[in-house]
Design an enzyme around this catalytic site. Structure first.
Site, PDB file in Angstrom:
ATOM      1  N   LYS A  45     -41.324  48.724  -5.869  1.00 60.35           N
ATOM      2  CA  LYS A  45     -40.782  47.433  -7.105  1.00 60.35           C
ATOM      3  C   LYS A  45     -41.979  47.262  -8.059  1.00 60.35           C
ATOM      4  O   LYS A  45     -42.552  47.743  -8.194  1.00 60.35           O
ATOM      5  CB  LYS A  45     -40.324  46.052  -6.176  1.00 60.35           C
ATOM      6  CG  LYS A  45     -41.444  45.997  -5.410  1.00 60.35           C
ATOM      7  CD  LYS A  45     -40.973  44.320  -4.860  1.00 60.35           C
ATOM      8  CE  LYS A  45     -40.668  44.690  -2.782  1.00 60.35           C
ATOM      9  NZ  LYS A  45     -39.532  44.011  -3.747  1.00 60.35           N
ATOM     10  N   ARG A  46     -40.789  46.239  -9.346  1.00 65.10           N
ATOM     11  CA  ARG A  46     -42.788  46.297  -9.892  1.00 65.10           C
ATOM     12  C   ARG A  46     -43.714  45.409  -8.821  1.00 65.10           C
ATOM     13  O   ARG A  46     -43.777  44.925  -7.973  1.00 65.10           O
ATOM     14  CB  ARG A  46     -41.972  45.829 -11.237  1.00 65.10           C
ATOM     15  CG  ARG A  46     -41.384  46.106 -12.199  1.00 65.10           C
ATOM     16  CD  ARG A  46     -41.698  47.020 -13.135  1.00 65.10           C
ATOM     17  NE  ARG A  46     -43.123  46.388 -13.445  1.00 65.10           N
ATOM     18  CZ  ARG A  46     -42.858  46.374 -15.229  1.00 65.10           C
ATOM     19  NH1 ARG A  46     -41.641  47.213 -15.369  1.00 65.10           N
ATOM     20  NH2 ARG A  46     -43.784  45.889 -15.814  1.00 65.10           N
ATOM     21  N   THR A  57     -32.650  43.112  -5.457  1.00 64.54           N
ATOM     22  CA  THR A  57     -31.431  43.877  -5.367  1.00 64.54           C
ATOM     23  C   THR A  57     -32.408  44.776  -4.733  1.00 64.54           C
ATOM     24  O   THR A  57     -31.166  45.883  -4.083  1.00 64.54           O
ATOM     25  CB  THR A  57     -30.426  44.279  -6.514  1.00 64.54           C
ATOM     26  OG1 THR A  57     -32.259  45.080  -7.795  1.00 64.54           O
ATOM     27  CG2 THR A  57     -30.152  42.935  -7.154  1.00 64.54           C
ATOM     28  N   LYS A  70     -44.668  40.135  -5.289  1.00 64.77           N
ATOM     29  CA  LYS A  70     -43.737  40.616  -4.588  1.00 64.77           C
ATOM     30  C   LYS A  70     -44.866  41.123  -2.700  1.00 64.77           C
ATOM     31  O   LYS A  70     -45.019  42.211  -2.209  1.00 64.77           O
ATOM     32  CB  LYS A  70     -43.714  41.814  -4.852  1.00 64.77           C
ATOM     33  CG  LYS A  70     -42.293  41.718  -6.120  1.00 64.77           C
ATOM     34  CD  LYS A  70     -42.041  42.499  -6.612  1.00 64.77           C
ATOM     35  CE  LYS A  70     -40.794  42.108  -7.633  1.00 64.77           C
ATOM     36  NZ  LYS A  70     -39.872  42.190  -7.484  1.00 64.77           N
ATOM     37  N   LYS A  73     -30.476  47.856  -1.939  1.00 64.48           N
ATOM     38  CA  LYS A  73     -29.595  49.482  -1.553  1.00 64.48           C
ATOM     39  C   LYS A  73     -30.748  50.275  -0.183  1.00 64.48           C
ATOM     40  O   LYS A  73     -29.650  50.992  -0.103  1.00 64.48           O
ATOM     41  CB  LYS A  73     -30.707  50.042  -3.358  1.00 64.48           C
ATOM     42  CG  LYS A  73     -30.684  49.398  -4.390  1.00 64.48           C
ATOM     43  CD  LYS A  73     -31.253  49.760  -5.250  1.00 64.48           C
ATOM     44  CE  LYS A  73     -31.349  48.973  -6.706  1.00 64.48           C
ATOM     45  NZ  LYS A  73     -32.929  49.355  -7.115  1.00 64.48           N
TER      46      LYS A  73
HETATM   47  C1  LIG Z   1     -33.405  48.381  -8.067  1.00 66.98           C
HETATM   48  C2  LIG Z   1     -34.642  48.774  -8.870  1.00 66.98           C
HETATM   49  C3  LIG Z   1     -35.553  47.713  -9.362  1.00 66.98           C
HETATM   50  C4  LIG Z   1     -35.120  46.375  -8.818  1.00 66.98           C
HETATM   51  O1  LIG Z   1     -36.126  46.500  -7.159  1.00 66.98           O
HETATM   52  P1  LIG Z   1     -36.389  44.563  -6.361  1.00 66.98           P
HETATM   53  O2  LIG Z   1     -36.687  45.574  -5.078  1.00 66.98           O
HETATM   54  O3  LIG Z   1     -35.550  44.008  -6.467  1.00 66.98           O
HETATM   55  O4  LIG Z   1     -37.687  44.228  -7.666  1.00 66.98           O
HETATM   56  C5  LIG Z   1     -36.758  47.801  -9.834  1.00 66.98           C
HETATM   57  N1  LIG Z   1     -36.724  48.612 -10.450  1.00 66.98           N
HETATM   58  C6  LIG Z   1     -35.218  49.726 -10.452  1.00 66.98           C
HETATM   59  C7  LIG Z   1     -36.651  51.289 -11.075  1.00 66.98           C
HETATM   60  C8  LIG Z   1     -34.873  49.846  -9.615  1.00 66.98           C
HETATM   61  O5  LIG Z   1     -33.806  51.268  -9.465  1.00 66.98           O
END
Ligand SMILES: *Cc1c(COP(=O)(O)O)cnc(C)c1O
Length: 801
Positions: free
Chosen positions: A534-535, A642, A540, A646
């Site tokens: 994630k970022r 999100t 986080k 996944k």
């Molecule tokens: C889904 C997705 C995110 C969001 O990730 P989080 O864990 O919800 O912060 C960020 N970057 C990419 C490339 C993603 O596919």
């Protein structure tokens, strides 16, 4: 067209030779990609035309999704699947000696977004088309998407992403539909018939040229449109300094701002925002009027969803159009405008709430400023009437304050609906962050829990699991993802659980093969794959993961003969270029990885790998191979997430806090199918309100914490000197804003449970339960809710034609 494999092969070779001007045998992968992409686009064109025709003739209500980001990733394989020609193409190409996967690699990720917010917009477009809703996206065609991350000596280095350098097969430039956008200048008012009229004069004009990208629905003949705007100089330059004008103009759509949440405070960014909304609204109004619509009923046929505050200037811009171009009274214009827009809030982090200095705003957009000022004054007048003398209320709710324009208040006042993106987030908005607004507008706030396109994040990225599910419960879940719940009847089917295990092993093996090829690193395939992607952000808490790894390594050194469960810790994260703390954490992950991968005892059990340049296509490889999903934000800080969805859909088990949509995952599957730990949102917020947290005490009293934290600065990590002092300071001197040390012990305990539960029968049952309950987090569910509760739109039916 692709009726048979041989027909496809014949046409492909012909197209390839026509386009490249070379014999088939001499063509490159890039030329093959271009030829295939062109064929696909030609194939979908009739449906694109028909969809647009239908929308024109039906004149039903349409939704437009305005977003400064669309993180689309790659499109080729998805287009093939949605057109139902993947198999014929893949086998045909193979007959010609070309693996489809090789051609796929040629396509650049469309990285027109930073992370969650941009990816959400992409998933929403997918669901809108797949559910046959009349819904289109409007965004910006950045010449450079999110930077490419290279790691040099453990540090992040940013490289530009010239994703358009070889063209973009999916887009169609529509020069004939270009519009003008006006900046700077001055506003003149005059009176006519007792009515004030405003004219915006001496402006700098910029051409907004649309590029349309077809958005396919899944095997349903629907093709919606994503319209991306590119800034070009007007053929009639406003002044003599043509070179400067050209440079300034092209700069507007040159780069995506690589910032997730911090406000970069740049004039150019404000220019981008106005450019997007002005061009988009002109198009929408033009097509509405062309279909003989009366602007007084605009809101009956148009609804516009604002993805966060970046496109909120659409509110004063529609006011401008109605007042200045259609001569509406303020009251009528305001009525139409506030029935047109709905706003999605994505964060409660106060540093992320957008504001603009008035002097800057007024200089760049003088007419917008005049309108915002009037919205503000009327709004404050209304508040004064409701609660005379309550200055504090007015101050908190006002749009202009402290020399700034506050975008979230403008969005709330100017739209008919405000939504949060997960139940917890919406509750925090209503009860805390935006309580006053919620009280001022009862009923305006709603929750719409985010979702992900299960077609991309399961059907496309995880074919083995997809087939396994098909075999177990049939294919209905593909169009009705809630039907994944049928898997729950098979919770005790040892055969199915074993197959889940086999599929996971296969996906891990595929990932290992990729990591070996790309990065030269051999992953240990029998280990737990524990993935944190994630970022990079303090909230986080990648740092919490790192401290656990250090601590685990310390335990292994103390008890080398214990039967440790092998684990591979995988990280992927981009840090905003100006975010020093985040960049230091990236270096820390690399330093810890080095220290562990070089330790002959520890490396028998654990491996730490940072995969550079995290992006959609990399996520698609990582997530199907995950055993453990790290969702460990400080409770109350992650609006939804999100990534968490996944992973769940791909059968990874979550280790996480009760934050964002994790709460709803927990409600569906129960605590026995995930690894919860840490403070909950209530506890975090009461610490923040009442104080009482002293991070240093946790450091002093827990030897495991002290040991790991000390290792950041005591020379244990070679060649890092005092690099990580700032991180230790953030924990101790600054009292650990994100409760890393507070949650440490609880996280360690949860991680120990992960290790002891792994690969038992109950683990695979939990995997099954996670997959079974993940259908709720399909963006199809989210979009149906938006359509019903906010947009009031219906799917377009095909049967009638
Ligand atoms: C889904 C997705 C995110 C969001 O990730 P989080 O864990 O919800 O912060 C960020 N970057 C990419 C490339 C993603 O596919």
């Amino acid at each position: 067209m692709f009726s048979s494999r041989s027909a496809f092969c014949q046409q492909f070779v012909k197209k390839l030779e026509l386009l490249s001007g070379k014999p088939f045998a001499d063509t490159t992968s890039r030329e093959q990609f271009l030829a295939l992409g062109t064929m696909v686009r030609e194939q979908l064109s009739p449906d694109w035309i028909a969809t647009n025709e239908r929308l024109r003739s039906e004149q039903g209500k349409q939704v437009y999704y305005f977003s400064i980001e669309f993180l689309l990733g790659r499109m080729l394989r998805q287009q093939l699947q949605y057109l139902g020609i993947e198999e014929v193409v893949e086998k045909g190409l193979l007959e010609l000696g070309i693996p489809l996967s090789d051609i796929e690699e040629i396509e650049c990720d469309a990285g027109l977004g930073n992370g969650g917010l941009g990816r959400l917009a992409a998933c929403f477009l997918d669901s809108l088309a797949s559910l046959q809703y009349p819904g289109h996206g409007f965004g910006i065609r950045y010449k450079h998407g999110l930077f490419k991350q290279k790691i040099v000596d453990g540090f992040q280095v940013e490289w530009p992403d010239p994703w358009l350098i070889n063209g973009n097969v999916w887009e169609v430039r529509r020069s004939d539909e270009a519009v003008e956008v006006h900046f700077f200048g001055n506003v003149e008012s005059s009176e006519a018939g007792g009515k004030l009229q405003f004219r915006h004069l001496n402006t700098e004009k910029v051409m907004a040229v649309p590029y349309d990208i077809p958005i396919l629905g899944y095997q349903n003949e629907t093709v919606n449109t994503l319209r991306l705007w590119s800034a070009e100089p007007s053929p009639f330059p406003p002044h003599q300094d043509i070179m400067r004008y050209k440079r300034d103009t092209e700069a507007i759509t040159e780069f995506l701002y690589p910032d997730d949440t911090h406000d970069p405070g740049k004039l150019l960014r404000l220019k981008q925002q106005y450019f997007l909304v002005s061009a988009s609204l002109q198009t929408i109004v033009r097509s509405f009027v062309k279909q003989k619509g009366d602007m007084r009923s605009f809101h009956e046929r148009v609804v516009i969803q604002l993805n966060d505050t970046h496109p909120v200037l659409a509110i004063p811009e529609l006011m401008r159009i109605l007042l200045d171009e259609y001569g509406f009274s303020w009251e009528v214009a305001w009525d139409v405008t506030t029935r047109t827009f709905a706003y999605t809030n994505h964060t409660t982090l106060s540093e992320a709430l957008e504001t603009w200095p008035i002097h800057l705003f007024k200089h760049l957009l003088p007419r917008m400023y005049g309108i915002v000022e009037e919205i503000h004054e009327r709004w404050c007048g209304q508040l004064w009437e409701e609660t005379p003398g309550d200055w504090s209320r007015i101050e908190q709710l006002s749009i202009l304050a402290d020399g700034e324009v506050r975008m979230a208040p403008l969005a709330i006042v100017g739209s008919f609906c405000v939504n949060g993106v997960a139940e917890l987030h919406t509750e925090i908005l209503k009860k805390r962050e935006m309580r006053q607004f919620h009280e001022a507008f009862p009923g305006k706030f709603q929750n719409k829990t985010n979702g992900i396109a299960h077609r991309r994040w399961l059907m496309k990225s995880n074919p083995s699991l997809t087939h396994l599910i098909d075999d177990a419960i049939g294919e209905r879940w593909r169009s009705e993802p809630a039907a994944l719940q049928e898997l729950r009847k098979l919770e005790d089917d040892p055969n199915l659980l074993e197959q889940l295990r086999v599929v996971k092993r296969k996906n891990k093996s595929l990932l290992a093969q990729y990591v070996k090829e790309q990065f030269g690193i051999a992953l240990r395939e029998d280990a737990i794959f524990d993935i944190h992607i994630k970022r990079l952000h303090a909230y986080k808490r990648q740092l919490l993961n790192v401290l656990h790894i250090l601590s685990l390594a310390n335990s292994i050194r103390e008890e080398p003969n214990h039967n440790w469960t092998p684990r591979v810790f995988l990280f992927g994260a981009k840090a905003s270029p100006g975010y020093t703390y985040a960049k230091t954490i990236i270096k820390l992950i690399h330093s810890v990885a080095d220290s562990i991968n070089q330790d002959p005892i520890v490396r028998k059990y654990i491996q730490v790998v940072f995969l550079e340049n995290y992006r959609v296509s990399l996520a698609e490889r990582l997530i199907p191979a995950a055993d453990v999903s790290e969702q460990i934000s400080t409770a109350s800080k992650e609006a939804s997430g999100t990534g968490n969805m996944k992973f769940m859909m791909n059968g990874a088990l979550t280790i996480g806090t009760l934050d964002g949509a994790n709460v709803e995952m927990h409600n569906r599957i129960g605590a026995e199918h995930m690894f919860l730990f840490g403070l909950n949102a209530e506890e975090v917020m009461s610490y923040q309100r009442d104080g009482g947290y002293v991070a240093r005490e946790y450091y002093t009293h827990d030897p495991r914490i002290r040991h790991a934290v000390d290792q950041l600065t005591n020379g244990f990590l070679p060649h890092t000197g005092d690099l990580f002092n700032t991180i230790v300071d953030s924990l101790i001197e600054e009292n650990d804003t994100f409760f890393v040390l507070r949650d440490f012990a609880s996280y360690l305990a949860a991680q120990q449970t992960v290790a002891t539960s792994y690969d038992r029968m109950s683990w695979w049952r939990s995997t099954l339960v996670n997959i079974a309950e993940s259908g709720h987090f399909s963006s199809d569910r989210t979009i149906r809710e938006y359509a019903k509760d906010i947009w009031n739109i219906q799917p377009v039916s095909h049967e009638m034609y």
